[in-house]
Design an enzyme around this catalytic site. Structure first.
Site, mmCIF file in Angstrom:
data_model
loop_
_atom_site.group_PDB
_atom_site.id
_atom_site.type_symbol
_atom_site.label_atom_id
_atom_site.label_comp_id
_atom_site.label_asym_id
_atom_site.label_seq_id
_atom_site.Cartn_x
_atom_site.Cartn_y
_atom_site.Cartn_z
ATOM 1 N N LYS A 183 -3.336 -1.335 14.241
ATOM 2 C CA LYS A 183 -2.470 -0.331 14.861
ATOM 3 C C LYS A 183 -2.838 -0.142 16.335
ATOM 4 O O LYS A 183 -4.011 -0.067 16.682
ATOM 5 C CB LYS A 183 -2.577 0.979 14.086
ATOM 6 C CG LYS A 183 -1.873 0.875 12.721
ATOM 7 C CD LYS A 183 -1.691 2.218 12.089
ATOM 8 C CE LYS A 183 -2.984 2.693 11.475
ATOM 9 N NZ LYS A 183 -3.268 2.090 10.159
ATOM 10 N N GLU A 190 0.839 -1.212 0.000
ATOM 11 C CA GLU A 190 0.000 0.000 0.000
ATOM 12 C C GLU A 190 0.868 1.255 0.000
ATOM 13 O O GLU A 190 2.092 1.179 0.178
ATOM 14 C CB GLU A 190 -0.929 -0.008 1.220
ATOM 15 C CG GLU A 190 -0.202 -0.195 2.531
ATOM 16 C CD GLU A 190 -0.489 0.867 3.567
ATOM 17 O OE1 GLU A 190 -0.904 1.976 3.196
ATOM 18 O OE2 GLU A 190 -0.252 0.582 4.753
HETATM 19 N N1 PSU Z 1 0.289 0.628 8.582
HETATM 20 C C1 PSU Z 1 1.323 1.390 9.034
HETATM 21 N N2 PSU Z 1 1.201 2.745 8.869
HETATM 22 C C2 PSU Z 1 0.105 3.330 8.239
HETATM 23 C C3 PSU Z 1 -0.954 2.506 7.752
HETATM 24 C C4 PSU Z 1 -0.809 1.162 7.956
HETATM 25 O O1 PSU Z 1 2.309 0.875 9.593
HETATM 26 O O2 PSU Z 1 0.068 4.549 8.098
HETATM 27 C C5 PSU Z 1 -2.158 3.155 7.039
HETATM 28 C C6 PSU Z 1 -2.847 2.127 6.140
HETATM 29 O O3 PSU Z 1 -2.876 2.656 4.835
HETATM 30 C C7 PSU Z 1 -4.241 1.992 6.707
HETATM 31 C C8 PSU Z 1 -4.486 3.369 7.240
HETATM 32 O O4 PSU Z 1 -5.180 1.616 5.735
HETATM 33 O O5 PSU Z 1 -3.212 3.649 7.876
HETATM 34 C C9 PSU Z 1 -5.689 3.416 8.150
HETATM 35 O O6 PSU Z 1 -6.240 4.692 8.140
HETATM 36 P P1 PSU Z 1 -7.682 4.962 8.820
HETATM 37 O O7 PSU Z 1 -7.504 4.601 10.265
HETATM 38 O O8 PSU Z 1 -7.923 6.448 8.605
HETATM 39 O O9 PSU Z 1 -8.687 4.124 8.114
#
Ligand code: PSU
Ligand code: MN
Length: 307
Positions: free
Chosen positions: A159, A27
């Site tokens: 996360k 990604e």
């Molecule tokens: N994993 C990481 N760092 C990130 C992400 C994933 O180590 O920044 C990103 C991914 O792209 C994931 C996003 O889809 O964070 C999630 O964002 P949100 O919580 O706004 O959906």
């Protein structure tokens, strides 16, 4: 393979997919919004190198000038990493980005969609999105999208900035297997243990591939493969928790909402930890890319045997 005109597969990725060779999707929101410069570009380049060393083709996915790019040229990757004004694109944002010929980093959700349309079956990231703390209605589109798309997503769990028990319940509701890779513990991104359990465990890439293929034969979508972060840079849960609580309080006080929440929390925790969380994040991303390449190889060889 014939895809609508808005898709742009790199020659290398296109060839690999056509010949049933192992491919790993990567990604790009982690590059555009998840990591600071210059570590973001260095990381993006090393993930591609790790996938290649593992015997698979990396397919970094992003939207560039309205095209859904699957596999980037080195200059495209560089431009994306060095442009602070590109969009963060989740599933809901893809159509607008294409129609408006915009550029952006794709989240796990958007990357899953594009990868699935390209017939890619394995995807490596750091940590998946999930249910945010305090605001239970802020649920990442990563979750429903993973339930829908038939890929193995290799990550270190969700996360740690999120409500992990609530996120795990969502996976159960959505029918997404949460499979520990060589572990019964559900990892907490920076930490090896979250105090929560996975729904299953596998101990090799071959076992992971077998479980995923079976899930797909049963009409299932995504499989979350949870790999513990490397112990050398992992951080104890109690230590991380204090930084997250402080960062979340600051986010609330500053009224940070929507797409800005995750990038804000990740950056703030990196500051509060004096860069330790960043080191853990980089190490686990690389570890996940390595595992993803192994699984992609297993899936590709099983396909050849069945052909
Ligand atoms: N994993 C990481 N760092 C990130 C992400 C994933 O180590 O920044 C990103 C991914 O792209 C994931 C996003 O889809 O964070 C999630 O964002 P949100 O919580 O706004 O959906
Ligand atoms: Mn959100």
């Amino acid at each position: 393979m014939k895809l609508p005109g808005m898709f742009k597969l790199s020659p290398e990725v296109s060839k690999a997919i056509l010949h049933g060779k192992p491919v790993v999707a990567l990604e790009s929101t982690v590059i555009t919004h998840g990591l600071p410069r210059p570590q973001n570009l260095e990381l993006a380049q090393s993930l591609e190198a790790i996938v290649r060393e593992g015997g698979a083709t990396p397919a970094t996915i992003a939207v560039i000038d309205g095209e859904l790019c699957v596999g980037l040229e080195p200059a495209q990757l560089e431009a994306l990493a060095n442009n602070p004004s590109v969009r963060k694109l989740s599933s809901r944002d893809l159509a607008a980005a294409v129609a408006q010929k915009a550029s952006g980093g794709t989240t796990v959700a958007a990357t899953l969609r594009i990868a699935a349309s390209s017939r890619i079956r394995v995807f490596a990231t750091g940590g998946i999105g999930g249910v945010h703390r305090g605001s239970q209605w802020d649920i990442s589109a990563d979750l429903p999208e993973l339930a829908r798309q038939p890929l193995v997503l290799v990550c270190a769990g969700a996360k740690a900035i999120l409500d992990l028990p609530a996120t795990l319940e969502q996976f159960e509701t959505l029918g997404v297997p949460v499979v520990g890779y060589g572990s019964d513990n559900y990892p907490a991104f920076y930490s090896v243990e979250s105090g929560l359990s996975t729904s299953n465990r596998v101990d090799s890439a071959a076992e992971a591939a077998m479980l995923a293929r079976t899930h797909w034969q049963l009409g299932g979508g995504g499989v979350l493969l949870a790999a513990p972060p490397p112990v050398e840079t992992a951080i104890e849960r109690e230590e991380v928790e204090a930084w997250i609580v402080q960062a979340q309080a600051e986010a609330d006080a500053q009224d940070i909402r929507g797409q800005r929440v995750s990038p804000f929390l990740l950056a703030r925790v990196a500051e509060l930890s004096n860069g330790r969380s960043l080191q853990a994040n980089l190490a686990l991303l690389k570890n996940n890319a390595r595992i993803a390449a192994e699984i992609a190889k297993e899936l590709a060889s099983a396909n050849t045997l069945n052909a």
